[in-house]
Write a protein that holds these residues in place. Sequence first.
Motif, short mmCIF file in Angstrom:
data_model
loop_
_atom_site.label_atom_id
_atom_site.label_comp_id
_atom_site.label_asym_id
_atom_site.label_seq_id
_atom_site.Cartn_x
_atom_site.Cartn_y
_atom_site.Cartn_z
N ILE A 1 0.84 -1.21 0.00
CA ILE A 1 0.00 0.00 0.00
C ILE A 1 0.87 1.25 0.00
O ILE A 1 0.60 2.22 -0.72
CB ILE A 1 -0.95 0.00 1.22
CG1 ILE A 1 -1.94 -1.17 1.13
CG2 ILE A 1 -1.70 1.32 1.31
CD1 ILE A 1 -2.79 -1.17 -0.11
N SER A 2 1.92 1.23 0.77
CA SER A 2 2.81 2.40 0.85
C SER A 2 3.48 2.66 -0.50
O SER A 2 3.65 3.81 -0.90
CB SER A 2 3.88 2.17 1.92
OG SER A 2 3.29 2.06 3.20
N ARG B 1 2.20 6.73 -2.66
CA ARG B 1 2.95 7.91 -3.08
C ARG B 1 2.73 8.25 -4.55
O ARG B 1 2.31 9.39 -4.86
CB ARG B 1 4.43 7.73 -2.78
CG ARG B 1 5.30 8.89 -3.30
CD ARG B 1 6.78 8.58 -3.14
NE ARG B 1 7.18 8.60 -1.76
CZ ARG B 1 7.51 9.70 -1.09
NH1 ARG B 1 7.47 10.86 -1.71
NH2 ARG B 1 7.87 9.65 0.17
N PRO B 2 2.98 7.31 -5.50
CA PRO B 2 2.77 7.69 -6.91
C PRO B 2 1.32 8.03 -7.23
O PRO B 2 1.05 8.85 -8.11
CB PRO B 2 3.25 6.46 -7.68
CG PRO B 2 3.26 5.34 -6.70
CD PRO B 2 3.54 5.95 -5.38
N LEU B 3 0.37 7.40 -6.53
CA LEU B 3 -1.03 7.70 -6.79
C LEU B 3 -1.38 9.13 -6.38
O LEU B 3 -2.03 9.87 -7.13
CB LEU B 3 -1.93 6.71 -6.04
CG LEU B 3 -3.44 6.90 -6.19
CD1 LEU B 3 -3.86 6.79 -7.65
CD2 LEU B 3 -4.20 5.89 -5.34
N ILE B 4 -0.94 9.53 -5.21
CA ILE B 4 -1.22 10.89 -4.74
C ILE B 4 -0.48 11.91 -5.59
O ILE B 4 -1.03 12.96 -5.95
CB ILE B 4 -0.84 11.02 -3.25
CG1 ILE B 4 -1.79 10.18 -2.39
CG2 ILE B 4 -0.90 12.48 -2.81
CD1 ILE B 4 -1.42 10.12 -0.93
N GLU B 5 0.75 11.59 -5.96
CA GLU B 5 1.51 12.50 -6.83
C GLU B 5 0.80 12.67 -8.17
O GLU B 5 0.73 13.78 -8.72
CB GLU B 5 2.92 11.95 -7.04
CG GLU B 5 3.82 12.07 -5.81
CD GLU B 5 5.19 11.44 -6.03
OE1 GLU B 5 5.32 10.64 -6.99
OE2 GLU B 5 6.12 11.74 -5.25
N LEU B 6 0.27 11.58 -8.71
CA LEU B 6 -0.45 11.64 -9.98
C LEU B 6 -1.69 12.52 -9.86
O LEU B 6 -1.97 13.35 -10.73
CB LEU B 6 -0.84 10.23 -10.42
CG LEU B 6 -1.63 10.12 -11.73
CD1 LEU B 6 -0.83 10.67 -12.89
CD2 LEU B 6 -2.01 8.67 -11.99
N ILE C 1 0.09 13.61 2.47
CA ILE C 1 1.10 14.41 1.77
C ILE C 1 2.25 14.76 2.71
O ILE C 1 3.43 14.67 2.35
CB ILE C 1 0.46 15.68 1.18
CG1 ILE C 1 -0.48 15.31 0.03
CG2 ILE C 1 1.53 16.67 0.72
CD1 ILE C 1 -1.30 16.47 -0.47
N ASN C 2 1.91 15.12 3.96
CA ASN C 2 2.94 15.47 4.93
C ASN C 2 3.76 14.27 5.36
O ASN C 2 4.99 14.31 5.41
CB ASN C 2 2.30 16.14 6.15
CG ASN C 2 1.70 17.49 5.83
OD1 ASN C 2 2.16 18.17 4.90
ND2 ASN C 2 0.67 17.89 6.55
N ALA D 1 5.99 16.56 -2.49
CA ALA D 1 6.05 17.96 -2.86
C ALA D 1 4.95 18.28 -3.86
O ALA D 1 4.69 17.50 -4.78
CB ALA D 1 7.41 18.30 -3.47
N SER D 2 4.30 19.41 -3.70
CA SER D 2 3.27 19.82 -4.64
C SER D 2 3.91 20.22 -5.96
O SER D 2 5.02 20.76 -5.98
CB SER D 2 2.46 21.00 -4.09
OG SER D 2 1.76 20.64 -2.93
#
Length: 474
Positions: free
Chosen positions: A428-429, A433-438, A465-466, A471-472
């Motif tokens: 899951i980890s 990350r790549p899912l949220i970044e996408l 995100i934190n 990074a946004s």
Amino acid sequence: MAQSTILLADDDAGIRLIASQTLIAEGHSVRSTTNPTALMRWVRNGDGDLLITDVYMGDDCIFDLMPDIRAERPDLPIIVISGQSTLMTAMSAAEHGAFDYLPKPFDIDELATLTKKALSSKAGPKKIERTVRAPDSRLNEAVIGRSAPMQAVFRTMSRVKNTSLTVLIEGESGTGKETIARAIHDLGNRNGRPFVPVNMAAVERERIEAELFGVVGPDGNVTPGRVAQSDGGTLFLDEVGDMPLDAQTQLLRFLQNGEFSPVGSTTTDVSTTRVIAATSHDLRALVEKGAFRNDLFYRLNVVTITIPPLRARKDDIPELAKRFLKRAEAEGLGQKTIDAKALKRLSLHDWPGNVRELQNVVMRMIALSSEPVISEELVQASLVSERRLPQEDGESLEQKLKDILREYVEPELRSAGEGEGTIYQDVISMVERPLIELALNVTGGNKVKAAQLLGMNRNTLRSKINSLEIASPD
């Protein structure tokens, strides 16, 4: 063979001409009308050996007349033709005792073949079962399909819904196999009993038998399985090709005689549940590899329904997209429309993720658009943002992820020792990350919209995100 007389009732002059020419060429005589009163007079006089009729003649619906036709001529075969071409049209034709249903535009050879079959079938009144009911809005929107491939699906559904026959639904991931299974259940004579879905790919392999057939606990009490829970109703086995061989043996036994035994029990129980199975795999290939029992395949494959991929039924895309917009409005996401150019652009896409992908794209556009009308530009941007893995072989993203997990994670699962592991959280980890970044890239860094797209609480997204130090985008 004596010449047969065909009664042809249709408002469309072009259809009457083509059908008449075809039937006359086959050696039949034809009497055509656009008047329901004239049609009923012919029926009462005993005229005609077969009736071919449209659903509507003016304001009159043939389904309203069919009880009277059946009372006068119970052995008269009826072929219903229709330009409406909806699931409920096919279902209503079957429920009212029609010999068959033929959607417009039809192939003249198919009409000739169907006519021959209908005339040779006159062995007595056709049994009529009155179980049709208006589906709820969710069912109605889920089974959209005026395209020829979906009409074939609807016709098969109408024939099997009131039977106990085992049905195998084949189709790529995202085509709506569970939706079709649920529609068969809801529109059939088991609709008052449970519909119990089980995804074989989502159940731990060593727990599948207990999941299906129940298990005896340490206290001697039996925890019922899905077979018992669905007794008298429908058990839907999704991704049946992922079942281990041991569980396949137990399922075969149940399909043969309706008997099963909970894990750890010496007693035998009986269930009258009807099984509908589905797969995105080629079960025949699995049989050849020895991964699926040949005898189970034939038990499941009594009736096969093949759901076409969305790229093979592109005529249905505009109506599907509009229905998803209505669903979003009903769920409080705001009222949106979509312009003609945008619909055309949607129809040009090949949709490797099928109906599920189309729904996701429509929901994304609703979340991202501040305008009341979805434009072609927004459709183009949304399709580009899909960024899916290559689809050269038509394989879905979901199946590719399964293959990746089998390659990289299954060896770790098999080699893990006893005790609590961390594999689930590790995987899951890696995905998080790549899912949220996408999502942030798609929304230009807008966290509120990204949370909407991901189906997450905005505070949860900010926390992720934190914690992941994402990074946004600039």
